[in-house]
Design a protein around this motif. Structure first.
Motif, PDB file in Angstrom:
ATOM      1  N   HIS A  49      -7.048  19.290 -30.203  1.00  0.00           N
ATOM      2  CA  HIS A  49      -7.570  17.801 -30.459  1.00  0.00           C
ATOM      3  C   HIS A  49      -7.652  17.552 -32.097  1.00  0.00           C
ATOM      4  CE1 HIS A  49      -8.975  17.597 -26.452  1.00  0.00           C
ATOM      5  NE2 HIS A  49      -9.203  18.839 -26.301  1.00  0.00           N
ATOM      6  N   SER A  50      -7.897  16.314 -32.297  1.00  0.00           N
ATOM      7  CA  SER A  50      -8.034  15.760 -33.750  1.00  0.00           C
ATOM      8  C   SER A  50      -8.915  14.786 -33.880  1.00  0.00           C
ATOM      9  CB  SER A  50      -6.830  15.498 -34.333  1.00  0.00           C
ATOM     10  OG  SER A  50      -6.465  14.242 -33.648  1.00  0.00           O
ATOM     11  N   LEU A  51      -9.586  14.681 -34.963  1.00  0.00           N
ATOM     12  CA  LEU A  51     -10.696  13.605 -35.415  1.00  0.00           C
ATOM     13  C   LEU A  51     -10.019  12.609 -36.187  1.00  0.00           C
ATOM     14  CD1 LEU A  51     -13.592  16.241 -36.190  1.00  0.00           C
ATOM     15  CD2 LEU A  51     -13.369  14.869 -34.144  1.00  0.00           C
ATOM     16  N   ASP A  52     -10.638  11.386 -36.082  1.00  0.00           N
ATOM     17  CA  ASP A  52     -10.408  10.323 -37.208  1.00  0.00           C
ATOM     18  C   ASP A  52     -11.412  10.197 -38.121  1.00  0.00           C
ATOM     19  OD1 ASP A  52      -9.802   7.974 -38.387  1.00  0.00           O
ATOM     20  OD2 ASP A  52      -9.672   6.642 -36.625  1.00  0.00           O
ATOM     21  N   PRO A  53     -11.116  10.697 -39.406  1.00  0.00           N
ATOM     22  CA  PRO A  53     -12.025  10.703 -40.410  1.00  0.00           C
ATOM     23  C   PRO A  53     -12.578   9.334 -40.785  1.00  0.00           C
ATOM     24  CG  PRO A  53     -10.017  11.294 -41.330  1.00  0.00           C
ATOM     25  CD  PRO A  53      -9.825  11.157 -39.813  1.00  0.00           C
ATOM     26  N   ILE A  54     -11.800   8.306 -40.849  1.00  0.00           N
ATOM     27  CA  ILE A  54     -12.354   6.781 -41.104  1.00  0.00           C
ATOM     28  C   ILE A  54     -13.217   6.551 -39.981  1.00  0.00           C
ATOM     29  CG2 ILE A  54     -11.501   4.645 -41.524  1.00  0.00           C
ATOM     30  CD1 ILE A  54      -8.543   5.652 -42.447  1.00  0.00           C
ATOM     31  N   GLN A  55     -13.123   6.830 -38.775  1.00  0.00           N
ATOM     32  CA  GLN A  55     -13.823   6.381 -38.008  1.00  0.00           C
ATOM     33  C   GLN A  55     -15.410   7.050 -38.163  1.00  0.00           C
ATOM     34  OE1 GLN A  55     -12.790   6.829 -33.717  1.00  0.00           O
ATOM     35  NE2 GLN A  55     -14.216   5.621 -33.015  1.00  0.00           N
ATOM     36  N   LEU A  56     -15.258   8.221 -38.609  1.00  0.00           N
ATOM     37  CA  LEU A  56     -16.588   9.009 -38.615  1.00  0.00           C
ATOM     38  C   LEU A  56     -17.328   8.859 -40.083  1.00  0.00           C
ATOM     39  CD1 LEU A  56     -14.995  12.364 -37.198  1.00  0.00           C
ATOM     40  CD2 LEU A  56     -16.873  10.942 -36.353  1.00  0.00           C
ATOM     41  N   SER A  57     -16.652   8.217 -40.936  1.00  0.00           N
ATOM     42  CA  SER A  57     -17.316   7.857 -42.038  1.00  0.00           C
ATOM     43  C   SER A  57     -18.152   6.951 -42.048  1.00  0.00           C
ATOM     44  CB  SER A  57     -16.177   7.575 -43.170  1.00  0.00           C
ATOM     45  OG  SER A  57     -15.329   8.902 -43.387  1.00  0.00           O
ATOM     46  N   THR A  58     -19.252   6.932 -42.861  1.00  0.00           N
ATOM     47  CA  THR A  58     -20.091   5.638 -43.231  1.00  0.00           C
ATOM     48  C   THR A  58     -20.033   5.365 -44.607  1.00  0.00           C
ATOM     49  OG1 THR A  58     -22.033   6.828 -43.653  1.00  0.00           O
ATOM     50  CG2 THR A  58     -21.661   6.837 -41.522  1.00  0.00           C
ATOM     51  N   ALA A  59     -20.930   4.184 -44.980  1.00  0.00           N
ATOM     52  CA  ALA A  59     -21.214   3.803 -46.383  1.00  0.00           C
ATOM     53  C   ALA A  59     -21.575   4.723 -47.400  1.00  0.00           C
ATOM     54  CB  ALA A  59     -21.944   2.438 -46.479  1.00  0.00           C
ATOM     55  N   LYS A  60     -22.056   5.760 -46.879  1.00  0.00           N
ATOM     56  CA  LYS A  60     -22.632   6.658 -47.930  1.00  0.00           C
ATOM     57  C   LYS A  60     -21.934   8.126 -47.688  1.00  0.00           C
ATOM     58  CE  LYS A  60     -27.460   4.884 -48.193  1.00  0.00           C
ATOM     59  NZ  LYS A  60     -28.871   5.194 -48.030  1.00  0.00           N
ATOM     60  N   ILE A  61     -21.256   8.374 -46.700  1.00  0.00           N
ATOM     61  CA  ILE A  61     -20.552   9.652 -46.393  1.00  0.00           C
ATOM     62  C   ILE A  61     -19.279   9.395 -45.891  1.00  0.00           C
ATOM     63  CG2 ILE A  61     -20.534  11.922 -45.093  1.00  0.00           C
ATOM     64  CD1 ILE A  61     -23.718  11.508 -44.821  1.00  0.00           C
ATOM     65  N   ARG A  62     -18.213   9.993 -46.479  1.00  0.00           N
ATOM     66  CA  ARG A  62     -16.890   9.962 -46.426  1.00  0.00           C
ATOM     67  C   ARG A  62     -16.378  11.297 -45.989  1.00  0.00           C
ATOM     68  NH1 ARG A  62     -12.936   8.870 -51.040  1.00  0.00           N
ATOM     69  NH2 ARG A  62     -12.489  11.060 -51.192  1.00  0.00           N
ATOM     70  N   VAL A  63     -16.054  11.211 -44.526  1.00  0.00           N
ATOM     71  CA  VAL A  63     -15.598  12.453 -43.952  1.00  0.00           C
ATOM     72  C   VAL A  63     -14.100  12.735 -44.191  1.00  0.00           C
ATOM     73  CG1 VAL A  63     -15.060  13.543 -41.661  1.00  0.00           C
ATOM     74  CG2 VAL A  63     -17.042  12.042 -41.774  1.00  0.00           C
ATOM     75  N   GLU A  64     -13.719  13.957 -44.503  1.00  0.00           N
ATOM     76  CA  GLU A  64     -12.343  14.301 -44.912  1.00  0.00           C
ATOM     77  C   GLU A  64     -12.034  15.561 -44.062  1.00  0.00           C
ATOM     78  OE1 GLU A  64     -11.526  14.810 -48.998  1.00  0.00           O
ATOM     79  OE2 GLU A  64     -11.995  12.614 -49.553  1.00  0.00           O
ATOM     80  N   ILE A  65     -10.742  15.487 -43.628  1.00  0.00           N
ATOM     81  CA  ILE A  65     -10.493  16.987 -42.834  1.00  0.00           C
ATOM     82  C   ILE A  65      -9.627  17.592 -43.967  1.00  0.00           C
ATOM     83  CG2 ILE A  65      -8.741  17.606 -41.116  1.00  0.00           C
ATOM     84  CD1 ILE A  65     -11.016  15.746 -40.187  1.00  0.00           C
ATOM     85  N   ARG A  66     -10.029  18.973 -43.801  1.00  0.00           N
ATOM     86  CA  ARG A  66      -9.652  20.000 -44.945  1.00  0.00           C
ATOM     87  C   ARG A  66      -8.801  20.967 -44.083  1.00  0.00           C
ATOM     88  NH1 ARG A  66     -13.948  22.628 -48.483  1.00  0.00           N
ATOM     89  NH2 ARG A  66     -13.410  21.053 -49.967  1.00  0.00           N
ATOM     90  N   ALA A  67      -7.554  21.408 -44.788  1.00  0.00           N
ATOM     91  CA  ALA A  67      -6.537  22.188 -43.956  1.00  0.00           C
ATOM     92  C   ALA A  67      -7.310  23.480 -44.124  1.00  0.00           C
ATOM     93  CB  ALA A  67      -5.259  22.169 -44.721  1.00  0.00           C
ATOM     94  N   THR A  68      -7.137  24.282 -43.132  1.00  0.00           N
ATOM     95  CA  THR A  68      -7.402  25.667 -43.383  1.00  0.00           C
ATOM     96  C   THR A  68      -6.471  26.830 -43.747  1.00  0.00           C
ATOM     97  OG1 THR A  68      -7.298  25.668 -41.017  1.00  0.00           O
ATOM     98  CG2 THR A  68      -9.258  25.592 -41.416  1.00  0.00           C
TER      99      THR A  68
END
Length: 226
Positions: A207-226
């Motif tokens: 499964h994967s996540l959509d970082p743009i959809q999860l982000s807000t005006a104050k918090i930017r979600v980023e997917i980091r490679a492991t």
């Protein structure tokens, strides 16, 4: 002779933002996270003493700028302070990777000028936190987060994600919680590492996540490679 360090990664460009660094892997942990891919470190014993580690750091002074204290959980070890002092005396920058269960250690490191950057693991919210870590230490995570926020210490929040453990709604709740605690900035999510031994067997995570959809005006979600 105390041997707190399980092993050393001699070089990394990924684990300390903007600085070539090494990683000191401290043995032992006070959590048993189901997705943990370092079972040998978490369940094992240290192999390297403070003296061994000091000699390594001395040998890399001309090549590295940072030292990452990781694990396991490095804040469980009293020798963390002596090794952080040694690293700072040699001119290194110090980064701590922590689960946040020892806020008093973070406070003391900061008070002594031994802390340059922190990566704080956010495991989940309350019951999900307990189910993943098998501990009741959520309040100490909150204490660590509040301290890092108020002390203006450079730090990041990160979460390891497996769809069987945290739903998309759980991640949204975690983002909201961070906002409520006054956190602003990047929130890193790293996908569960498939194909490696973990403390608890988990199914393949495709499964994967959509970082743009999860982000807000104050918090930017980023997917980091492991």
């Amino acid at each position: 002779m105390t041997k707190p360090v399980y092993s050393i990664t001699p070089f990394t460009l990924l684990d300390y933002p903007h600085y070539p660094a090494c990683i000191l892997w401290f043995a032992g942990c006070n959590m048993r996270c189901l997705y943990c891919y370092n079972p040998d470190i978490v369940l094992g014993k240290g192999k390297l003493s403070v003296e061994d580690t000091r000699d390594f750091l001395h040998s890399r002074k001309s090549l590295l700028q940072g030292v990452v204290f990781s694990g396991g959980e490095c804040t469980l070890h009293p020798t963390l302070f002596s090794l952080a002092r040694i690293a700072k005396e040699m001119g290194y920058r110090v980064k701590i990777d922590t689960n946040g269960t020892k806020p008093s250690v973070l406070k003391q490191l900061w008070a002594e000028g031994l802390l340059d950057y922190v990566a704080l693991d956010f495991k989940g919210i309350r019951k999900k936190y307990h189910d993943i870590t098998l501990t009741d230490t959520f309040t100490t995570f909150t204490d660590s987060l509040m301290f890092l926020n108020t002390a203006s210490i450079p730090f990041e929040i990160r979460t390891t994600w497996h769809a069987n453990l945290l739903s998309i709604e759980d991640i949204e709740t975690m983002v909201t919680y961070l906002e409520q605690q006054g956190y602003e900035g990047k929130y890193f999510i790293q996908y569960f590492m498939n194909g490696v031994q973990t403390l608890s067997p988990l199914p393949y995570n495709n499964h994967s996540l959509d970082p743009i959809q999860l982000s807000t005006a104050k918090i930017r979600v980023e997917i980091r490679a492991t």
